[in-house]
Design a protein around this motif. Structure first.
Motif, PDB file in Angstrom:
ATOM      1  N   TYR A  13     -10.462  -1.354   2.073  1.00 30.56           N
ATOM      2  CA  TYR A  13      -9.502  -2.197   2.797  1.00 30.56           C
ATOM      3  C   TYR A  13      -8.276  -1.424   3.285  1.00 30.56           C
ATOM      4  N   SER A  67      -7.365 -13.309  -3.612  1.00 31.27           N
ATOM      5  CA  SER A  67      -6.799 -12.601  -2.465  1.00 31.27           C
ATOM      6  C   SER A  67      -6.408 -13.558  -1.341  1.00 31.27           C
ATOM      7  N   GLY A  77      -8.640  -7.528  -5.862  1.00 32.62           N
ATOM      8  CA  GLY A  77      -9.558  -6.531  -6.397  1.00 32.62           C
ATOM      9  C   GLY A  77      -9.389  -6.313  -7.889  1.00 32.62           C
ATOM     10  N   TRP A  89     -12.703  -4.381  -2.840  1.00 29.39           N
ATOM     11  CA  TRP A  89     -11.860  -3.321  -2.282  1.00 29.39           C
ATOM     12  C   TRP A  89     -12.669  -2.433  -1.343  1.00 29.39           C
ATOM     13  N   SER A 126     -13.310  -8.954   1.462  1.00 28.06           N
ATOM     14  CA  SER A 126     -13.759  -9.203   0.092  1.00 28.06           C
ATOM     15  C   SER A 126     -15.264  -9.082  -0.087  1.00 28.06           C
ATOM     16  N   HIS A 129      -4.563  -8.494  -1.407  1.00 26.72           N
ATOM     17  CA  HIS A 129      -5.916  -8.005  -1.637  1.00 26.72           C
ATOM     18  C   HIS A 129      -5.966  -7.036  -2.812  1.00 26.72           C
ATOM     19  N   THR A 130      -4.885  -6.341  -3.070  1.00 25.44           N
ATOM     20  CA  THR A 130      -4.823  -5.469  -4.240  1.00 25.44           C
ATOM     21  C   THR A 130      -4.985  -6.290  -5.516  1.00 25.44           C
ATOM     22  N   LEU A 149     -10.627   2.114  -2.398  1.00 23.68           N
ATOM     23  CA  LEU A 149      -9.515   1.717  -1.537  1.00 23.68           C
ATOM     24  C   LEU A 149      -9.677   2.253  -0.129  1.00 23.68           C
TER      25      LEU A 149
END
Length: 378
Positions: A335, A175, A363, A332, A135, A359-360, A298
């Motif tokens: 990651y 996240s 972000g 992002w 992050s 995590h998606t 990404l």
């Protein structure tokens, strides 16, 4: 992992390759395609990569001084009380935030190899270090790079970058907390022994006088910046070149394709137009081409940063977009390209899918928060 020498994926890959090449060749022409490919990569290397490397060297040197003279430990002291209520992690987790913000995602792995550090975490908390570190990866580099673009845009971008940093912090909470839902269900809560890092532990410093330590820290930090700069070259030249060539059309539509740098087939804007109402509502983007930044982040933040100068040249970017890009770029920060390796190093590769899913959302949350904060402030 072994696969058969003759497999379906080889045939499928060739079919996709031929399909893409035929599509490009019929649109741009073979000569124009290869000329544009080389000129775009060359321009990115000279005018973007070296600029990012210069930023990385300066921020690396600055970061090294902060660690050498205890400023990072002072930041750690003030932030530590916030970590438990916000992330539900031990206070020492702030060391992971600081180390990745001043360098890159994998910096968290160095801490994870320290048994004294890891002994502070319960079993279910250990995998969360991956999402926590990711992050904040390249945070200082991203922030400094964005601020530097203010001269080209003739606007002060510091407030927008600050908003982006705050939003990235809030996105990291989303996240980590979301991922912890899965890890806690899987491992339960098992307390470890009392932490092995005492609160009054001594920090390591270089030997020598103040000036000797200052110079050594400065040069060592600069070297780490060079390593980061070199490390982003493949991502920028491969990913950014590809993204550029599916983002922008011919430079002069009346003349058609001329084999110039940054020409290509505007595929991403076509996709962006289809979902433009959605991305404008979520992030406040003013142009569909801007969707290229979050998609590139990404895989590589460095590659995503390479898109910014082109957006500025085309005058399709605003301070709101800078705030959103800063938030998404940090959260992002490549990651998809680092999560598998980082989770593997932590010993939890089988949880990679859930970590990426969490995590998606982190972000996306960071980008939305940045847009809303910008609207409230300005």
């Amino acid at each position: 992992m072994f696969k058969k020498k003759i497999s379906f994926e080889a045939i499928a890959f060739i079919a996709v390759l031929v399909l893409v090449f035929v599509g490009i060749e019929t649109t741009m022409g073979t000569a124009n395609f290869f000329k544009t490919l080389m000129l775009t990569a060359h321009d990115l290397l000279i005018n973007t990569v070296f600029f990012i490397m210069a930023v990385a060297v300066l921020t690396g040197a600055f970061s090294s001084l902060l660690f050498e003279f205890g400023v990072a430990d002072l930041i750690d002291f003030f932030l530590k009380p916030l970590i438990k209520p916000l992330f539900n992690l031990p206070g020492v987790a702030v060391m992971g935030i600081i180390s990745t913000y001043f360098s890159d995602n994998p910096a968290i792995i160095a801490l994870a190899k320290d048994k004294r550090f890891m002994n502070n975490f319960e079993k279910w908390q250990e995998p969360l270090l991956c999402n926590l570190g990711t992050s904040f990866g390249m945070g200082l580099i991203v922030s400094t790079f964005m601020i530097a673009q203010g001269n080209k845009m003739n606007v002060n971008l510091v407030p927008a970058v600050i908003i982006g940093n705050i939003s990235a912090f809030l996105g990291s909470i989303v996240s980590v907390r979301m991922f912890s839902f899965f890890t806690r269900r899987k491992f339960g809560s098992v307390k470890k022994e009392e932490m092995l890092i005492p609160e009054n532990y001594y920090r390591k410093t270089r030997p020598g006088s103040f000036m000797e330590r200052f110079l050594e820290a400065l040069l060592d930090g600069g070297k780490s910046g060079v390593e980061i700069g070199i490390g982003i070259i493949p991502g920028v030249l491969v990913i950014s070149t590809f993204v550029m060539m599916i983002t922008f059309g011919p430079k002069d539509p009346t003349k058609g394709y001329q084999g110039l740098a940054y020409e290509g087939i505007p595929l991403l804007p076509m996709i962006g137009e289809k979902i433009f109402v959605l991305i404008k509502t979520l992030f406040g983007f003013s142009n569909p081409e801007l969707i290229a930044f979050p998609l590139t982040s990404l895989g590589s933040t460095g590659a995503a940063l390479a898109l910014i100068p082109k957006f500025i040249d085309l005058k399709i970017i605003s301070p709101n977009d800078i705030a959103v890009f800063t938030a998404i770029g940090m959260t992002w920060s490549g990651y998809l390209s680092t999560h598998v390796a980082m989770m593997d190093e932590l010993g939890y590769r089988y949880l990679t899918g859930k970590a990426i899913m969490a995590h998606t959302f982190g972000g996306l949350s960071a980008g939305v928060i940045a847009h809303l904060m910008y609207l409230m402030v300005f």
